[in-house]
Write an enzyme that holds these catalytic residues in place. Sequence first.
Site, mmCIF file in Angstrom:
data_model
loop_
_atom_site.group_PDB
_atom_site.id
_atom_site.type_symbol
_atom_site.label_atom_id
_atom_site.label_comp_id
_atom_site.label_asym_id
_atom_site.label_seq_id
_atom_site.Cartn_x
_atom_site.Cartn_y
_atom_site.Cartn_z
ATOM 1 N N ASP A 256 0.689 -1.540 0.119
ATOM 2 C CA ASP A 256 0.049 -0.189 -0.085
ATOM 3 C C ASP A 256 1.183 1.373 0.218
ATOM 4 O O ASP A 256 0.424 2.239 0.670
ATOM 5 C CB ASP A 256 -0.702 -0.099 1.712
ATOM 6 C CG ASP A 256 -1.950 -0.812 1.275
ATOM 7 O OD1 ASP A 256 -2.819 -1.495 -0.100
ATOM 8 O OD2 ASP A 256 -2.375 -1.412 2.100
ATOM 9 N N ILE A 257 1.612 1.681 -0.725
ATOM 10 C CA ILE A 257 2.704 2.385 -0.869
ATOM 11 C C ILE A 257 2.756 2.956 -2.271
ATOM 12 O O ILE A 257 3.386 4.580 -2.117
ATOM 13 C CB ILE A 257 4.258 2.180 -0.790
ATOM 14 C CG1 ILE A 257 5.118 2.857 -0.093
ATOM 15 C CG2 ILE A 257 4.742 1.412 -2.352
ATOM 16 C CD1 ILE A 257 4.772 3.477 0.820
ATOM 17 N N VAL B 162 -0.390 2.821 -8.342
ATOM 18 C CA VAL B 162 -0.579 4.444 -9.122
ATOM 19 C C VAL B 162 1.242 4.450 -10.168
ATOM 20 O O VAL B 162 0.654 5.685 -11.275
ATOM 21 C CB VAL B 162 -1.166 5.132 -8.172
ATOM 22 C CG1 VAL B 162 -0.710 7.056 -9.178
ATOM 23 C CG2 VAL B 162 -2.416 5.334 -7.800
ATOM 24 N N LYS C 257 0.519 -7.800 -14.120
ATOM 25 C CA LYS C 257 1.242 -7.755 -12.548
ATOM 26 C C LYS C 257 0.655 -9.055 -12.541
ATOM 27 O O LYS C 257 0.966 -10.110 -12.737
ATOM 28 C CB LYS C 257 -0.645 -7.535 -11.746
ATOM 29 C CG LYS C 257 -0.821 -7.718 -10.420
ATOM 30 C CD LYS C 257 0.090 -6.730 -9.638
ATOM 31 C CE LYS C 257 -0.164 -7.087 -8.138
ATOM 32 N NZ LYS C 257 0.447 -6.436 -7.377
ATOM 33 N N THR D 180 -3.139 -10.795 -5.320
ATOM 34 C CA THR D 180 -4.187 -11.519 -4.822
ATOM 35 C C THR D 180 -4.775 -10.209 -3.719
ATOM 36 O O THR D 180 -4.998 -9.038 -4.044
ATOM 37 C CB THR D 180 -2.980 -11.732 -3.012
ATOM 38 O OG1 THR D 180 -2.479 -10.390 -2.600
ATOM 39 C CG2 THR D 180 -2.071 -11.884 -3.279
ATOM 40 N N GLU E 73 4.386 -4.765 -12.272
ATOM 41 C CA GLU E 73 3.933 -4.501 -10.731
ATOM 42 C C GLU E 73 4.740 -6.046 -10.168
ATOM 43 O O GLU E 73 3.770 -6.689 -10.675
ATOM 44 C CB GLU E 73 2.920 -4.200 -10.844
ATOM 45 C CG GLU E 73 3.043 -3.213 -9.343
ATOM 46 C CD GLU E 73 1.502 -2.632 -9.032
ATOM 47 O OE1 GLU E 73 1.112 -2.952 -7.659
ATOM 48 O OE2 GLU E 73 0.482 -2.720 -10.622
ATOM 49 N N ALA F 24 4.386 -7.164 -5.850
ATOM 50 C CA ALA F 24 3.311 -7.588 -4.724
ATOM 51 C C ALA F 24 4.548 -7.352 -3.576
ATOM 52 O O ALA F 24 5.211 -8.184 -2.650
ATOM 53 C CB ALA F 24 3.174 -9.069 -4.658
ATOM 54 N N ARG G 138 3.758 11.307 -2.487
ATOM 55 C CA ARG G 138 3.568 12.621 -1.556
ATOM 56 C C ARG G 138 1.915 12.183 -1.288
ATOM 57 O O ARG G 138 1.544 12.977 0.037
ATOM 58 C CB ARG G 138 3.584 13.629 -1.969
ATOM 59 C CG ARG G 138 4.537 14.088 -2.411
ATOM 60 C CD ARG G 138 5.201 15.499 -3.317
ATOM 61 N NE ARG G 138 6.026 16.041 -3.149
ATOM 62 C CZ ARG G 138 6.421 17.333 -3.637
ATOM 63 N NH1 ARG G 138 5.460 18.327 -3.778
ATOM 64 N NH2 ARG G 138 7.594 17.499 -3.545
#
Length: 216
Positions: A14-15, A19, A39, A43, A116, A118, A177
């Site tokens: 969740d960093i 995006v 990806k 999960t 990307e 995980a 940010r």
Amino acid sequence: MTQRIFLISGIDTDIGKTVATARYAQELAAQGLSVITQKMVQTGNTGIAQDILTHRKLQGVPLTEHDLNGTTAPYVFPYPCSPHMAAERENTVIDPDRILQATATLLQHYDTVLLEGAGGLMVPLTRDATILDYAAQHRYPIILVTSGKLGSINHTLLSIHAVAQRNLPLHRIIYNRYPEYDPAINAETERFLQNYIRTHFPQTEWQVLEKLTMPV
């Protein structure tokens, strides 16, 4: 045109990897490159990978045939946990060669694949290999996403040096940010990390990711 694969990872879950991946895809497309996102393992949902759906929405492009047939996300598991555990809960084991073959298929149609990961670099892909092990095996340049939340300096430097220890190129640091944390900590974290990268990893690109609004 030289074909390229970049592995996009983060200092934590969740960093902002998803995006950041979509925005980098847009940047490369604007340069005239044919780019696709992939990806490694999704999960926490079923069907089409949620991160792929987010990529396409942020890119402003429709789902591709490779999204619909699962090539851009060869493994999707419902339980939101590390890849190896999510697979085991479904009585299966992740085969890294399946991910590699999916990437190879995409390179038949695109110049660049943004793969990307995980979670972070040391997340277990299987019982025997981490995300970083997979990247090192295939010599993928790394794009690392970080932020200004408390602890980011430590986690970022550990991740950077893990990449350096495996002799992998650190292509870019993306400083996210958003969400906004303590302003003083956020500002100092950004200042410290940018200076550290400039001093110790001068070949690494630095990019700031501002707050984004998801298209309707």
